[in-house]
Scaffold this active site. Structure first.
Site, PDB file in Angstrom:
ATOM      1  N   VAL B 399     -23.581  21.845  35.449  1.00 21.78           N
ATOM      2  CA  VAL B 399     -23.542  22.151  36.871  1.00 21.78           C
ATOM      3  C   VAL B 399     -24.563  21.199  37.474  1.00 21.78           C
ATOM      4  CG1 VAL B 399     -22.733  24.513  36.630  1.00 21.78           C
ATOM      5  CG2 VAL B 399     -25.153  24.034  36.437  1.00 21.78           C
ATOM      6  N   HIS B 400     -24.973  21.373  38.704  1.00 16.87           N
ATOM      7  CA  HIS B 400     -26.005  20.515  39.299  1.00 16.87           C
ATOM      8  C   HIS B 400     -25.561  19.052  39.383  1.00 16.87           C
ATOM      9  CE1 HIS B 400     -29.100  23.555  37.451  1.00 16.87           C
ATOM     10  NE2 HIS B 400     -28.287  24.101  38.333  1.00 16.87           N
ATOM     11  N   LEU B 401     -24.476  18.791  40.100  1.00 15.27           N
ATOM     12  CA  LEU B 401     -24.011  17.420  40.281  1.00 15.27           C
ATOM     13  C   LEU B 401     -24.741  16.805  41.475  1.00 15.27           C
ATOM     14  CD1 LEU B 401     -20.189  18.203  40.048  1.00 15.27           C
ATOM     15  CD2 LEU B 401     -21.786  17.841  38.194  1.00 15.27           C
TER      16      LEU B 401
END
Lengths: 367, 463
Positions: B399-401
């Site tokens: 996650v965390h793009l």
């Protein structure tokens, strides 16, 4: 400062002819502040071969020297005769053997045999000399191995040291035999073997490769710092069953190690080929990290076939960061390393010079 | 639809901050959101139903590469804030300084950003947990304590609820504020492209019709924002995609650890920012999926085994980078990611350290999440199990793009230090695309503070 137990009347040392072994014996004979509470009572030393005896007696004329294979129960029975209440420092091991199967035979089998004999002889505490190789390499240049760290052995040597360390820690039994592990990284200092002399020679000739950026870091330990750590491990109360990183105060970038050796050699009157020294001068030539990766692959391939090639193995590690955090060791053992890279390397170079070991041409043309 | 002062594309954290501040400044604001509006709590958190309704492509999005990295993107009103864990970290001064230096960003030091962090923390009611850690967190904390590794129970944006804390989301906070201040929200509306002519954007094209606006702020996330600009003819390479590649482990304990309605908020930060260890969503269905091909035999109470099982992760800061490329004729862009050798080494180290910690915490068996992984029950299994995670077997997720439209004054950058698109005078980007790198922490707080900072600049009238 942690509590120190009573010093043992007898210390039994295996691997006495080695780098650390002789440094330990020298500290026995001529203790200094930097050595910490190194025992000064009787010392019994196991040499792996008769050829080591002279070197052992040079370091410690008063040592009682035994000769034999560390996996041989008869040799060990004699070594441990009357060793009740003694401290054992188990430093015997192979690092660069001809055949890979020596790792298991000596490093694991020898440790098992020593544990067994020490237990039946009523030894009070056993200090085992382990290695960073049981923990592999750090994933980034700023990463440090912590006190608690999973084993991730680097090739055959690392696997044997991991297995030995695990056995030693499992053998800890407060009622009968206490065991303590010290984990040193790359040594330097007096009593150095031929491979370290080769390292100096290559640096002096400008042929020692600094892989990649040279930013990869290495923990190193001066042998006298390691003597202090092992002496504390033998004496400090309530640390049985534990393991401790014993290294210099900080890890060094690889480029700094090579540069320091070159500068010390020059200071000490040797001709150093500075201009050809990769990584030692700003903008100097460096070797792509790819070379080390290639060497590592070849080393793995050879080791998988039972063969061992020292130069390849060392080259394969040269682009890696191998660095540990000694905070826990400072806290629990009261360890305070006193020797630092430049001073320690100078001692090693002078030690070589005193013994007539050639490192490089002398600047004044003398031999 | 009429004409607006500001159209905001995307209603996630970046878009919601933008919409609220613009609406409160008296501007006519339209927020265009591709996904649906789902009331918080209407679907169970971290459930398959949530994946169907609130994630793009039902959560099945993959960055191609070797190995591929599965990632998730929310597609709903409120964006990622509706579905994430709501964990909050302040960015460190070092991180912001490094970004400022490497990307020549103006006014991005901690003192510059701090007031906005305060605003975000107040509105989201960021707070630490009161009382005991739930069992999945307690296991991590126990393992960390036994190993002497540092960790913390991470503060969340949450308010006390009946039983469990109720997580704050954009639909509960900033988006609600925006609507209250007069902003309009159009859900289920995908922006096909921006109407860009002669260095100005005239509006957004939705279902073939142009909605005109004085200004457009794109806040569709690190994948969709660059793709939208590409579709609109703005020259954007789509390079620089940064993620936190993550490897997971299913851990089984002797006692119950899994509370599907709560989540493990504890993180082990001993090796941060390079490496973070934590707990993942562990709904029974997700665990079943992870274990489906493994055939773990479960003695006794097979149907309830999930109660003793929990998923944990090791996430790294990666040196690798990815790329987003929109392809004519296809709805979704092609996303690729190149994991470096160093990344893989760091992931293996992280996997080994995570398993070491879980065993120290009392786990009885562990299953790493890669193809053909062995079950780990003792410390001696850890090294071979970590070493066996090769490129071809690894199954990573993220996650965390971030990172596809990094802010700053570097030559060739698409946006300036404030998210304004250089070549289009009245177009801004204001979402996680702007963060130059995946920061090694949950990034939502950082990106919201930066979004505040940017929209403040926009409103001060240099647009």
């Amino acid at each position: 400062m942690p509590d120190l137990g009573e010093p043992a009347a007898l210390t039994v040392l295996t691997g006495a002819g080695g780098w650390f072994g002789r440094a330990w014996l020298r500290a026995h004979a001529a203790p200094q502040h930097r050595h910490g509470p190194v025992p000064t009572g009787r010392v019994r030393a196991l040499a792996g071969s008769p050829g080591e005896v002279t070197g052992i007696l040079e370091a410690c004329p008063g040592a009682e020297v035994h000769v034999g294979d560390v996996v041989d129960p008869e040799v060990l029975q004699t070594l441990f005769a009357g060793a009740e209440g003694a401290v054992v420092v188990h430093a015997a091991g192979v690092i660069h053997p001809r055949r890979v199967d020596e790792f298991a035979r000596v490093n694991v089998g020898g440790t098992r045999a020593v544990l067994e004999q020490a237990r039946s002889a009523g030894v009070r505490r056993l200090v085992h000399v382990s290695s960073n190789s049981a923990f592999g390499v750090n994933p980034t240049p700023t990463d440090r191995f912590r006190h608690e760290e999973p084993f991730r052995p680097y090739l055959g040597y690392g696997a044997s040291k991991a297995a030995a360390e695990a056995e030693v820690r499992a053998a800890h039994d407060p009622g009968t035999l206490e065991t303590v592990v010290v984990r040193p990284p790359w040594f330097y200092g007096p009593w150095q073997p031929v491979r370290q002399t080769t390292f100096f020679t290559m640096v002096a000739a400008g042929r020692f490769p600094v892989m990649g950026s040279g930013a990869q870091q290495r923990s190193m330990v001066h042998v006298d710092n390691l003597v202090q750590g092992a002496a504390l491990a033998a004496r400090v109360s309530d640390v049985g069953g534990d393991a401790f990183w014993v290294a210099d105060a900080r890890p060094y970038p690889m480029a700094e190690i090579v540069r320091t050796v070159a500068e010390v050699l020059a200071d000490e009157g040797y001709l150093v080929a500075r201009s050809r020294l990769p990584g030692a001068v700003p903008g100097g030539r460096r070797v792509p990290a790819l070379v080390a990766r290639g060497a590592e692959r070849l080393d793995r391939l050879l080791q998988s076939r039972g063969r061992y090639q020292q130069e390849l193995h060392v080259l394969g590690e040269m682009d890696k960061t191998i660095a540990c955090d000694i905070a826990y060791t400072r806290e629990r053992l009261g360890y305070e390393p006193e020797v630092e890279l430049r001073e320690g390397m100078r001692e090693a170079v002078r030690w070589c010079r005193q013994r007539g070991i050639a490192l490089a041409p002398r600047a004044d043309g003398a031999r | 639809m009429s004409s607006y002062d500001v159209v905001v594309v995307g209603s996630g954290p970046g878009g919601s901050v933008t919409a609220r501040e613009c609406a409160r400044a008296g501007l006519r604001v339209l927020v265009v959101e591709e996904g649906e509006r789902v009331e918080p709590g209407a679907v169970p958190a971290y459930s398959l139903e949530q994946m169907r309704r609130q994630y793009r492509n039902q959560g099945l999005t993959v960055a191609l590469g070797r190995p591929p990295i599965a990632y998730t993107e929310a597609a709903c009103a409120g964006g990622g804030s509706e579905v994430n864990s709501g964990l909050y970290h302040r960015p460190s001064a070092e991180l912001l300084d490094a970004w400022s230096r490497e990307h020549a960003v103006e006014a991005l030091t901690l003192p510059d950003v701090e007031p906005w962090l305060g605003t975000v923390e107040d509105r989201l009611q960021v707070q630490g947990r009161a009382g005991e850690l739930p069992p999945a967190s307690a296991a991590l904390a126990r393992g960390a304590e036994r190993l002497g590794w540092a960790g913390l129970d991470v503060p969340r944006w949450a308010v006390p609820g009946p039983g469990h804390p109720e997580k704050q989301t954009m639909t509960r906070t900033y988006l609600a504020d925006a609507l209250e201040a007069g902003a309009e929200l159009a859900c289920g509306s995908r922006v096909d492209r921006l109407d860009v002519h002669d260095g100005r954007v005239r509006g957004v094209v939705v279902a073939g019709r142009t909605v005109t606006s004085e200004r457009v702020v794109v806040a569709a996330g690190a994948v969709q924002s660059p793709a939208l600009l590409q579709r609109s003819g703005v020259p954007v390479s789509g390079r620089g995609l940064a993620v936190h590649p993550t490897v997971k482990v299913v851990a089984e304990f002797a006692e119950d650890v899994n509370d599907p309605a709560d989540l493990a908020t504890y993180q082990v930060k001993e090796f941060a920012p390079a490496l973070t260890l934590g707990g993942s969503a562990s709904r029974p269905s997700l665990i079943a999926l992870a274990l489906s091909e493994r055939g773990w035999s479960v003695a006794g109470e097979p149907r309830e085994a999930w109660r003793r099982q929990q998923v944990y992760y090791a996430a790294i800061r990666s040196r690798g980078r990815g790329r987003v490329r929109s392809v004519p004729g296809f709805r979704d862009p092609v996303v690729t990611y190149r994991l470096t050798r160093e990344d893989l080494a760091l992931l293996r180290s992280g996997l080994a350290r995570l398993m070491h910690l879980l065993l120290a915490a009392g786990a009885t068996r562990l299953l790493p999440s890669y193809a053909g992984a062995m079950t780990v029950t003792t410390n001696a299994d850890v090294a071979p199990a970590a070493a066996a995670m090769t490129r071809s077997r690894a199954a990573l997720m993220s996650v965390h793009l971030t990172g596809t439209l990094p802010l700053g004054e570097r030559r060739g950058g698409v946006v300036d230090s404030w998210g304004r698109v250089r070549d289009v005078t009245n177009l801004w980007v204001n979402d996680a695309s702007l963060l130059p790198d995946a920061p090694g922490i949950n990034p939502q707080g950082t990106l919201m503070a930066i979004a505040h900072r940017n929209v403040d600049r926009l409103l001060r009238g240099d647009g």
